[in-house]
Design an enzyme around this catalytic site. Structure first.
Site, PDB file in Angstrom:
ATOM      1  N   GLY A  61       0.871  -1.236   0.044  1.00 29.18           N
ATOM      2  CA  GLY A  61       0.093   0.046   0.083  1.00 29.18           C
ATOM      3  C   GLY A  61       0.867   1.200   0.201  1.00 29.18           C
ATOM      4  O   GLY A  61       2.050   1.133   0.354  1.00 29.18           O
ATOM      5  N   CYS A  88       5.069  -6.339   1.766  1.00 29.82           N
ATOM      6  CA  CYS A  88       5.373  -4.855   1.778  1.00 29.82           C
ATOM      7  C   CYS A  88       4.768  -4.193   2.854  1.00 29.82           C
ATOM      8  O   CYS A  88       5.123  -4.458   4.179  1.00 29.82           O
ATOM      9  CB  CYS A  88       5.246  -4.309   0.464  1.00 29.82           C
ATOM     10  N   TYR A  89       3.936  -3.288   2.684  1.00 31.62           N
ATOM     11  CA  TYR A  89       3.126  -2.495   3.696  1.00 31.62           C
ATOM     12  C   TYR A  89       2.577  -3.599   4.500  1.00 31.62           C
ATOM     13  O   TYR A  89       2.389  -3.371   5.808  1.00 31.62           O
ATOM     14  CB  TYR A  89       1.978  -1.719   3.150  1.00 31.62           C
ATOM     15  N   HIS A 178       7.992  -7.839  -3.701  1.00 29.59           N
ATOM     16  CA  HIS A 178       6.570  -8.122  -4.244  1.00 29.59           C
ATOM     17  C   HIS A 178       6.688  -9.397  -4.957  1.00 29.59           C
ATOM     18  O   HIS A 178       7.017  -9.598  -6.179  1.00 29.59           O
ATOM     19  CB  HIS A 178       6.013  -7.092  -5.245  1.00 29.59           C
ATOM     20  N   GLU A 180       3.937 -11.162  -6.168  1.00 28.06           N
ATOM     21  CA  GLU A 180       2.969 -11.051  -6.952  1.00 28.06           C
ATOM     22  C   GLU A 180       3.253 -10.600  -8.347  1.00 28.06           C
ATOM     23  O   GLU A 180       2.513 -10.919  -9.357  1.00 28.06           O
ATOM     24  CB  GLU A 180       1.737 -10.487  -6.375  1.00 28.06           C
ATOM     25  N   SER A 232     -22.373  -7.061 -27.293  1.00 34.07           N
ATOM     26  CA  SER A 232     -21.816  -6.014 -27.455  1.00 34.07           C
ATOM     27  C   SER A 232     -20.758  -6.235 -28.771  1.00 34.07           C
ATOM     28  O   SER A 232     -20.110  -5.472 -29.480  1.00 34.07           O
ATOM     29  CB  SER A 232     -20.968  -5.256 -26.682  1.00 34.07           C
ATOM     30  N   VAL A 235     -15.912 -10.060 -25.837  1.00 31.26           N
ATOM     31  CA  VAL A 235     -15.874 -11.504 -25.211  1.00 31.26           C
ATOM     32  C   VAL A 235     -16.811 -11.719 -23.975  1.00 31.26           C
ATOM     33  O   VAL A 235     -17.422 -12.455 -23.789  1.00 31.26           O
ATOM     34  CB  VAL A 235     -14.467 -11.686 -24.929  1.00 31.26           C
ATOM     35  N   ASP A 236     -16.899 -10.456 -23.025  1.00 26.86           N
ATOM     36  CA  ASP A 236     -17.494 -10.702 -21.786  1.00 26.86           C
ATOM     37  C   ASP A 236     -18.900 -10.874 -21.875  1.00 26.86           C
ATOM     38  O   ASP A 236     -19.659 -12.060 -21.394  1.00 26.86           O
ATOM     39  CB  ASP A 236     -17.428  -9.573 -20.774  1.00 26.86           C
ATOM     40  N   LYS A 378     -10.364 -11.227 -16.539  1.00 29.44           N
ATOM     41  CA  LYS A 378     -10.557 -11.186 -18.200  1.00 29.44           C
ATOM     42  C   LYS A 378     -10.246 -12.573 -18.507  1.00 29.44           C
ATOM     43  O   LYS A 378     -10.553 -13.111 -19.219  1.00 29.44           O
ATOM     44  CB  LYS A 378      -9.724 -10.132 -18.631  1.00 29.44           C
TER      45      LYS A 378
END
Ligand code: XMP
Length: 522
Positions: A61, A88-89, A178, A180, A232, A235-236, A378
Site C-alpha cells: 500500500g 510490503c506494507y 513483491h 505477486e 456488444s 468477449v464478456d 478477463k
C-alpha cells in the site's frame, strides 16, 4: 455463495491496503487453483466471518505505517489463527501489530534486487535452496528494523536485511519485496507454497466446476423468469450469454444493438455466431441511422459518449419491451469492476471518460441483474469461454469499447469516416495476425484523424486524412505500454493502408503510454 461449496471452503482472503498490484495477488492465488476474494482492509471483520478463509494475504500500500493516520492491521486478522502472508506494507503492518519496529525510509528502494536465503522456510520448499541468491522486485520506502518475538529472517538483501521474515510456529510470513509481480520470477511458486502447503487449501477452483456451479445458481436465481442480455460483440457479454443460455435455454433473449460503429464484418460475425451456431434467440436491432444521425455535428468526446450511452439504453429498452416481461438483465461485469478500490485521498475520483454500459436500465425497468462473471478476471473469462466451446478467434479478441469507432474518429463521426476507418483497421489487424503478434498485444486499432495532409501518389497531389495506429500491452487496461513493433512491420502496414484505403494518405504510430495517455483517443 457463488462458487462451489468445496472451493468456498478453501478460500484465501486478500486484504487490500491500496497497492496498485493487489489484483495480481489474486491472479497468483487463482493460478494455484484456489478461490480468493479481495476486500478492503477496513472490511476485514465481516469478510472473515463470511468466508472463514484458509489463509490471509495482506497487500502492499502507498501509506507509511509510521504515520498515525495510516491503516493498521485489523485485530481480527491475527485472531483468526490462520496463516498470514504480509507483502510490503502488509509485512510492516503485521510486524508493527506484533510488537516489532518499522522505520521510515528516506529513499525508496525500487526495482530488481537479489535476496539470499539464510534459513529454511516452508515457503521455499522446492523453490529456493539454502544459501542461494534469487531475483525479486522491490518497491518500498519504509522497512522493518526490529522483529517481533518469534520471528526470524529467512532471506535478506543488501538493501533490506528483513527482506523475508517468518514465524513458522504461527505460520506468519512477511516479505519486503513483491512476489505477486512477474518481475519476481519465483513469486508465483512462493505464493503457491503458501496457499497449498502452509495453509493446506485444496486446489479445487477450476473453470469446469465454476461452470457447473454457476449454471445451478443462474437457474435458482431466475426460476421461470425471462432474461435479456445486451451483446456488444465483446468477449464478456458473449461468454455471459452462452453460459446463461446453457442454464435456462429459451428463457434468454439477446439483443445486439448494431449502432453502425462496429468494425469490419463484426455485426455479421456476432449475429451468425449466436443465431446460427448457438441457436440463441437474438434480436438484431439495426439502428445505425439513428446513431449516425444523432452524432452529426457532434465533435466533443464526452458529448459523443453521452449520446451513444443514452441512445443505446433507449434502443435496448424499446427492444426489451417488445419481448415483454423480462425480469432480469444479464451483464458481463468482471471482478476488476466489482472490487472496491481503497482510496487514501478520500475525495471522489476525477471522471476521465464516461464509460458506456447499460447501467441505469435496471431502475428504469425494474429488473434484477444477472452477472455470472462477477468473480472472474478477463483471462478467466476467456478460459470459461473456451470451456463453453466458443471459438478461439472469438474468445481471444481484443477489448472493444461500447461507443465503438465513434471514439476512434476525433471530430465529427460520419458514415464515410467509419467506412474509411473500418478498412484501415482491418488491414492493420490482418497484418498483426499474419505476423503472429495478435495474442501478444492487449489491444490494437486504427484511429482516423480529422486532419488532412498533402501527399503525392503517382504523378498526382493528394490531400487526404491521417490514420493513427495504436497497439498496447496491458494487464487490465488501467495502465499500458506501447507495443514496440519493428519499423519494417509498421512501414508495411502504412504502405498497405495508403495504397488500399481511399481517403488516407499518411499513417502515424502512437508512442504514448498510459498514463499519461489513455488507450482510446477519446
Ligand atoms: P482508456 O481509453 O480509458 O481505455 O485508457 C481503457 C480500456 O477501456 C476500454 N474502453 C471502454 N470499454 N466502454 C467499454 O466497454 C467504454 O465506454 C470504453 N471506453 C474505453 C478501452 O478500449 C480500453 O480497453
Amino acid at each position: 455463495m457463488s462458487v462451489s461449496a468445496e472451493a468456498q471452503a478453501n478460500t484465501v482472503l486478500i486484504l487490500d491496503f491500496g497497492s496498485q498490484v493487489t489484483q495480481l495477488i489474486a491472479r497468483r492465488v487463482r493460478e494455484a487453483h484456489v478461490y480468493c476474494e479481495v476486500v478492503p482492509f477496513h472490511a476485514a471483520a465481516a469478510a472473515l466471518e463470511r468466508l472463514s478463509p484458509k489463509a490471509i494475504i495482506l497487500s502492499g500500500g502507498p501509506a507509511s505505517v509510521t504515520e498515525a493516520e495510516s491503516p493498521t492491521l485489523p485485530a481480527q486478522v491475527l485472531a483468526a489463527g490462520v496463516p498470514v502472508l504480509g507483502i510490503c506494507y502488509g509485512q510492516q503492518a503485521m510486524v508493527q501489530a506484533l510488537g516489532g519496529r518499522v522505520t521510515k525510509g528516506h529513499t525508496r528502494e525500487f526495482g530488481r534486487a537479489e535476496v539470499q536465503v539464510v534459513a529454511p522456510c516452508r515457503l521455499f520448499e522446492g523453490v529456493w535452496d539454502d544459501g542461494a541468491r534469487h531475483l525479486v522486485w522491490m518497491s518500498h520506502g519504509d522497512h522493518v528494523d526490529q522483529l517481533p518475538p518469534g520471528f526470524e529472517v529467512v532471506a535478506r538483501s543488501d538493501g533490506a536485511p528483513f527482506a523475508f521474515v517468518a514465524d513458522e510456529s504461527r505460520a506468519l510470513y512477511g516479505v519486503q519485496f513483491h512476489p505477486e509481480v512477474v518481475h519476481t520470477p519465483d513469486g508465483r511458486a512462493l505464493i503457491e507454497n503458501f496457499v497449498l502447503k502452509v495453509a493446506g487449501a485444496k486446489p479445487v477452483w477450476s473453470m469446469a466446476s465454476f461452470r457447473e456451479t454457476k449454471i445451478a445458481e443462474i437457474r435458482a436465481q431466475v426460476g421461470k423468469g425471462k432474461v435479456i442480455c445486451g451483446l456488444s460483440g465483446g468477449v464478456d457479454s458473449a461468454v455471459a450469454a452462452v453460459l446463461i443460455h446453457e442454464a435456462i435455454g429459451e428463457q434468454l433473449t439477446c439483443v445486439f444493438v448494431d449502432h453502425g460503429l462496429m468494425r469490419l464484418h463484426e455485426a455479421e460475425q456476432v449475429v451468425t455466431l449466436f443465431r446460427d451456431h448457438y441457436n440463441i434467440p437474438l434480436v438484431h436491432a439495426d439502428v445505425s441511422e439513428l446513431f449516425l444521425g444523432g452524432l452529426a455535428g457532434v465533435t466533443d468526446p464526452e458529448a459523443k459518449r453521452k449520446f451513444i450511452g443514452k441512445t443505446f439504453i433507449d434502443v435496448f429498452e424499446a427492444e426489451a419491451k417488445k419481448i415483454g416481461g423480462a425480469k432480469f438483465l444479464a451483464q458481463g461485469t468482471l471482478y476488476p469492476d466489482v472490487i472496491e478500490s481503497v482510496s487514501f485521498t478520500g475525495g471522489p475520483s476525477v471522471t476521465i471518460k464516461s464509460h458506456h454500459n447499460v447501467g441505469g436500465l435496471t431502475e428504469r425497468m425494474d429488473m434484477a441483474l444477472v452477472e455470472p462473471l462477477r468473480e472472474l478476471f478477463k483471462d478467466e473469462v476467456r478460459a470459461l469461454g473456451r470451456e463453453l466451446g466458443l471459438p478461439d478467434v472469438f474468445v481471444g479478441r481484443h477489448p472493444f469499447p461500447g461507443p465503438g469507432l465513434a471514439i476512434r474518429i476525433p471530430g465529427e463521426v460520419t458514415k464515410e469516416a467509419c467506412d474509411i476507418l473500418r478498412q484501415a483497421d482491418a488491414i492493420y489487424l490482418e497484418e498483426i495476425r499474419a505476423a503472429g503478434l495478435y495474442d501478444h498485444i492487449w489491444q490494437a486499432f486504427a484511429v482516423l484523424l480529422p486532419v488532412r495532409t498533402v501527399g503525392v501518389m503517382g504523378d498526382g497531389r493528394t490531400y487526404d486524412r491521417v490514420c493513427g495506429l495504436r497497439a498496447v500491452t496491458s494487464v487490465d487496461g488501467m495502465t499500458a505500454d506501447i507495443y514496440p513493433f519493428e519499423a519494417s512491420f509498421l512501414s508495411r502496414v502504412a504502405t498497405r493502408i495508403v495504397n488500399e484505403v481511399r481517403g488516407i494518405n499518411r499513417v502515424v504510430y502512437d508512442y504514448t503510454s498510459k498514463p499519461p495517455g489513455t488507450i482510446e483517443w477519446e
